[in-house]
Design a protein around this motif. Structure first.
Motif, short mmCIF file in Angstrom:
data_model
loop_
_atom_site.label_atom_id
_atom_site.label_comp_id
_atom_site.label_asym_id
_atom_site.label_seq_id
_atom_site.Cartn_x
_atom_site.Cartn_y
_atom_site.Cartn_z
N ALA A 28 0.83 -1.21 0.00
CA ALA A 28 0.00 0.00 0.00
C ALA A 28 0.86 1.25 0.00
CB ALA A 28 -0.93 -0.02 1.21
N GLN A 29 1.94 1.22 0.79
CA GLN A 29 2.78 2.40 0.92
C GLN A 29 3.43 2.77 -0.42
OE1 GLN A 29 2.86 -0.35 2.75
NE2 GLN A 29 2.84 0.14 4.93
N ASP A 30 4.00 1.77 -1.12
CA ASP A 30 4.65 2.05 -2.40
C ASP A 30 3.65 2.48 -3.45
OD1 ASP A 30 7.47 1.47 -1.86
OD2 ASP A 30 6.80 -0.57 -1.53
N THR A 31 2.44 1.88 -3.42
CA THR A 31 1.41 2.24 -4.39
C THR A 31 0.96 3.68 -4.20
OG1 THR A 31 0.66 -0.06 -4.55
CG2 THR A 31 -0.89 1.65 -5.23
N ILE A 32 0.71 4.07 -2.95
CA ILE A 32 0.28 5.44 -2.66
C ILE A 32 1.37 6.44 -3.04
CG2 ILE A 32 -0.25 7.05 -0.78
CD1 ILE A 32 -1.69 4.70 0.61
N ARG A 33 2.60 6.14 -2.69
CA ARG A 33 3.70 7.06 -2.97
C ARG A 33 3.91 7.22 -4.47
NH1 ARG A 33 7.19 4.91 0.08
NH2 ARG A 33 8.19 3.55 -1.45
N ALA A 34 3.85 6.13 -5.21
CA ALA A 34 4.12 6.19 -6.65
C ALA A 34 3.07 6.99 -7.40
CB ALA A 34 4.21 4.77 -7.22
N GLN A 35 1.79 6.87 -6.99
CA GLN A 35 0.75 7.57 -7.73
C GLN A 35 0.44 8.94 -7.14
OE1 GLN A 35 -3.00 5.53 -7.76
NE2 GLN A 35 -3.34 5.74 -5.57
N GLY A 36 0.98 9.23 -5.94
CA GLY A 36 0.76 10.53 -5.33
C GLY A 36 -0.67 10.78 -4.94
N ALA A 37 -1.41 9.71 -4.64
CA ALA A 37 -2.82 9.83 -4.25
C ALA A 37 -3.16 8.67 -3.32
CB ALA A 37 -3.72 9.81 -5.49
N PRO A 38 -4.07 8.89 -2.35
CA PRO A 38 -4.33 7.88 -1.33
C PRO A 38 -5.33 6.80 -1.71
CG PRO A 38 -5.56 9.86 -0.81
CD PRO A 38 -4.75 10.17 -2.05
N TYR A 39 -6.02 6.95 -2.83
CA TYR A 39 -7.07 6.00 -3.16
C TYR A 39 -6.75 5.22 -4.44
CZ TYR A 39 -9.57 8.72 0.31
OH TYR A 39 -9.92 9.36 1.47
N LYS A 92 -1.71 1.63 -10.70
CA LYS A 92 -0.84 0.47 -10.80
C LYS A 92 -0.53 0.01 -9.38
CE LYS A 92 1.23 1.97 -15.16
NZ LYS A 92 0.47 1.00 -15.96
N LEU A 93 -0.87 -1.21 -9.07
CA LEU A 93 -0.65 -1.77 -7.74
C LEU A 93 0.77 -2.31 -7.66
CD1 LEU A 93 -4.04 -3.66 -7.19
CD2 LEU A 93 -3.49 -1.24 -6.82
N LEU A 94 1.57 -1.71 -6.79
CA LEU A 94 2.98 -2.06 -6.70
C LEU A 94 3.24 -3.05 -5.57
CD1 LEU A 94 4.80 1.38 -7.21
CD2 LEU A 94 4.07 -0.30 -8.92
N SER A 95 4.28 -3.84 -5.75
CA SER A 95 4.71 -4.79 -4.72
C SER A 95 5.74 -4.14 -3.81
CB SER A 95 5.30 -6.03 -5.37
OG SER A 95 6.62 -5.75 -5.86
#
Length: 208
Positions: free
Chosen positions: A59-70, A76-79
């Motif tokens: 969740a942390q990497d996904t939120i950081r990469a897209q710059g949005a919390p939702y 793109k869901l990151l590992s």
């Protein structure tokens, strides 16, 4: 965003009862559609690399990469290794939480009182379903809560409020690697994430 089409190459179609877990391997290129059949039903979801489950959704990497919390169409869901696991290619609901976590005996007790301690929870569902794949509670990580409405308050806290998904709303994800998907069709009855009435969902998988 919606794909506005029904799949014609479905290889898996299953109704997941209220309160129950579900899991399935989705191969690279295949599409998973999760349908909220009756509306306002939270669907707690985890993803693991099917070949090496030490790599799993972050969740942390996904939120950081897209710059949005939702989570929504285009996400793109990151590992935890920075790889793209899945891409959200369709979403008729609008936004999905990935910060509030899954309900558990401990969280229920803190939030709603000791009388809720032994109520069935998403954590229970996850542990039961993970055991089928040789995984344990040590493998639990932050999850996605599809269809769950969790606004961020001005003071930075998370609020769990009435859901916005309608009957038949769905989210579609294309696997970018072979993934194990583990779902808890949330049994929570102490807050409005399920409209205090858990209901069934439907899962479809087809070749992209």
């Amino acid at each position: 965003m919606s794909t506005n089409r029904e799949p014609n190459t479905v290889i898996h179609d299953e109704i997941v009862p209220a309160n129950k877990p579900w899991s399935h391997v989705i191969l690279k290129g295949q599409v998973l559609r999760i349908i909220d059949l009756e509306g306002c039903q939270a669907v707690d979801t985890l993803f693991y690399n099917a070949a090496d489950p030490v790599e799993r959704y972050s969740a942390q990497d996904t939120i950081r990469a897209q710059g949005a919390p939702y989570i929504t169409a285009g996400t793109k869901l990151l590992s935890n290794e920075g790889n793209v696991m899945l891409t959200v290619i369709g979403d008729t609901c609008g936004a999905h939480d990935t910060s509030a976590g899954a309900c558990s005996a401990e969280a229920n007790t803190v939030r709603f009182g000791h009388h809720t301690k032994y109520m069935h929870s998403c954590r229970d569902n996850f542990v039961l379903e993970l055991s089928k794949h040789g995984l344990t509670k040590r493998d639990l990580v932050s999850n996605i809560n599809f269809f769950m409405n969790v606004p961020i308050e001005p003071d930075g806290t998370l609020a769990i409020v009435d859901g916005v998904s309608k009957p038949g709303d769905y989210v579609e994800l294309r696997a970018e690697m072979d993934v194990l998907c583990v779902i808890s069709n949330c049994p929570q009855v102490n807050n409005p994430c399920n409209d205090f009435n858990p209901t069934p969902i439907r899962t479809l998988i087809w070749n992209g």
